[in-house]
Design an enzyme around this catalytic site. Structure first.
Site, PDB file in Angstrom:
ATOM      1  N   LYS A 138      -2.093  -1.471  -3.852  1.00 14.23           N
ATOM      2  CA  LYS A 138      -3.000  -0.328  -3.724  1.00 14.23           C
ATOM      3  C   LYS A 138      -2.205   0.966  -3.773  1.00 14.23           C
ATOM      4  CE  LYS A 138      -5.938   1.833  -0.314  1.00 14.23           C
ATOM      5  NZ  LYS A 138      -6.438   1.843   1.032  1.00 14.23           N
TER       6      LYS A 138
ATOM      7  N   LYS B  63       0.853  -1.175   0.000  1.00 12.20           N
ATOM      8  CA  LYS B  63       0.000   0.000   0.000  1.00 12.20           C
ATOM      9  C   LYS B  63       0.894   1.232   0.000  1.00 12.20           C
ATOM     10  CE  LYS B  63      -3.496   2.361   2.757  1.00 12.20           C
ATOM     11  NZ  LYS B  63      -4.376   2.264   3.921  1.00 12.20           N
TER      12      LYS B  63
HETATM   13  C1  PBG Z   1      -6.767   3.517   5.754  1.00  5.89           C
HETATM   14  C2  PBG Z   1      -7.327   3.229   4.404  1.00  5.89           C
HETATM   15  C3  PBG Z   1      -7.178   4.028   3.263  1.00  5.89           C
HETATM   16  C4  PBG Z   1      -7.931   3.435   2.251  1.00  5.89           C
HETATM   17  C5  PBG Z   1      -8.487   2.271   2.770  1.00  5.89           C
HETATM   18  N1  PBG Z   1      -8.101   2.151   4.116  1.00  5.89           N
HETATM   19  C6  PBG Z   1      -6.437   5.255   2.962  1.00  5.89           C
HETATM   20  C7  PBG Z   1      -5.480   5.896   3.822  1.00  5.89           C
HETATM   21  O1  PBG Z   1      -4.340   5.450   3.963  1.00  5.89           O
HETATM   22  O2  PBG Z   1      -5.855   6.945   4.359  1.00  5.89           O
HETATM   23  C8  PBG Z   1      -8.065   3.998   0.874  1.00  5.89           C
HETATM   24  C9  PBG Z   1      -9.262   3.641   0.112  1.00  5.89           C
HETATM   25  C10 PBG Z   1      -9.574   4.532  -1.024  1.00  5.89           C
HETATM   26  O3  PBG Z   1      -8.963   5.601  -1.238  1.00  5.89           O
HETATM   27  O4  PBG Z   1     -10.485   4.161  -1.764  1.00  5.89           O
HETATM   28  N2  PBG Z   1      -6.123   2.495   6.380  1.00  5.89           N
HETATM   29 ZN    ZN Z   2      -5.427   3.348   8.418  1.00  6.63          ZN
END
Ligand code: PBG
Ligand code: ZN
Length: 344
Positions: free
Chosen positions: A265, A212
């Site tokens: 992601k 991520k």
């Molecule tokens: C947080 C989280 C995020 C997303 C899912 N869980 C983003 C972040 O790091 O703030 C992103 C999902 C999206 O943008 O559709 N753990």
């Molecule tokens: Zn988070």
């Protein structure tokens, strides 16, 4: 005559004509290397404590936050099932936030209640996955616990993954099929696997947000969840966008720790990463998260009236599948399932 000479000189044209495979739509489908199917989509769902009725989301047009125990939520799940979308990923907003983010592991938490309600109404038909993180539940908005150190504020790894274990067990108790840790803490999969197994939930799976990235494409999601860090950013735990091979390392670590499904992601600016991971570890089921900013880009472009939304959407999803994703978490899931019914 020049054409014959060209052929005689050893060029394959005109005997080989690539366009022959593009004439009939049936042949195009026959030889298609990538196939989109609603069964590969995972639909994100949002629930919030204390809501009276579904609330439209500014950053995610067409999507809503639902009261955890609402008819509308169950109707959405059932509409998805009818379209062949069987997998769901639930995010929750609590009524109260504190430093620890304790609502994240409360049996009365929004996601726990939503899962129980869905299970009660529709049994085990839908696959219910639940995000495991603290950022939406803490008053500081970080995915783990910040602590003052001589180098400034850092996010404490090992205390955070202990909390993820508690969250995961409470989600399993509520009836989750899979938990999906998104905090990018080291050892989070191992900690969660251990906690689940010790509580007797050996059948509950882990879909890990393995690679991520620290991305600007989460903007609309953070607006929806009000989960932006109140200070600093997430670059001390999420991956650096400059790195491709590091994703393979992250995925391998998660595989060894016991992840059942791994994830890259976001998806669109990271298609090379998806491809790298798939080629490196082809036997590991790979999901890609087509995130909120990617969804909003298409919606915003369509609003200008200069592109065809449906074409763009299917092209985007195809590219993610072609890069090597087995599953796609996407806000387009229902629209795409609908479009796939009528197209081809
Ligand atoms: C947080 C989280 C995020 C997303 C899912 N869980 C983003 C972040 O790091 O703030 C992103 C999902 C999206 O943008 O559709 N753990
Ligand atoms: Zn988070």
């Amino acid at each position: 005559a020049w054409l014959r000479e060209l052929a005689a000189s050893g060029f394959s044209f005109p005997r080989v004509r690539a366009r022959r495979l593009r004439i009939h739509p049936g042949v195009r489908s026959l030889v298609a290397e990538t196939r989109l199917d609603p069964s590969m989509f995972i639909l994100p769902l949002f629930v919030e404590d204390g809501l009276k009725s579904p609330k439209p989301l500014r950053g995610l047009p067409g999507h809503y936050k639902y009261p955890p125990e609402s008819r509308e939520l169950v109707e959405l799940v059932s509409r998805a099932l009818d379209l062949g979308v069987r997998n769901f990923l639930i995010f929750g907003t609590p009524g109260m936030r504190n430093f620890e983010g304790s609502e994240a592991w409360s049996p009365r938490g929004p996601v726990q209640r939503a899962i129980r309600f869905i299970r009660g109404e529709m049994g085990w038909k839908p696959v219910v996955m639940a995000d495991v993180c603290l950022c939406g539940y803490t008053d500081h908005g970080h995915c783990g616990y910040p602590r003052e150190t001589p180098r400034g504020v850092l996010i404490e790894n090992d205390r955070s993954i202990e909390a993820y274990g508690r969250v995961s067990v409470s989600l399993a108790e509520a009836g989750a099929d899979f938990v999906a840790p998104s905090g990018m803490m080291d050892g989070q999969v191992a900690a969660i696997r251990r906690a689940l197994d010790e509580a007797g939930y050996t059948e509950v799976g882990i879909m890990s947000y393995s690679a991520k990235y620290a991305s600007g494409f989460y903007g609309p999601f953070r607006d929806v969840m009000d989960s932006s860090p109140r200070f600093g950013d997430r670059r001390s735990y999420q991956m650096d966008p400059r790195n491709r091979f590091e994703a393979v390392k992250e995925v391998l670590l998660d595989a060894v720790e016991g992840a059942d499904i791994v994830m890259v992601k976001p998806a669109l600016s990271y298609l090379d990463v998806i491809s790298e991971v798939k080629r490196s570890i082809p036997w590991l089921p790979l999901a890609a998260y087509n995130v909120s900013g990617e969804y909003l880009m298409l919606k915003a472009a369509a609003e200008k009236g200069l592109v065809d939304y449906e074409t763009l959407m299917l092209e985007v999803l195809t590219s993610i599948a072609r890069a090597g994703a087995d599953a796609v978490i996407t806000y387009h899931a229902l629209e795409a399932a609908e479009a796939l019914k009528s197209s081809k």
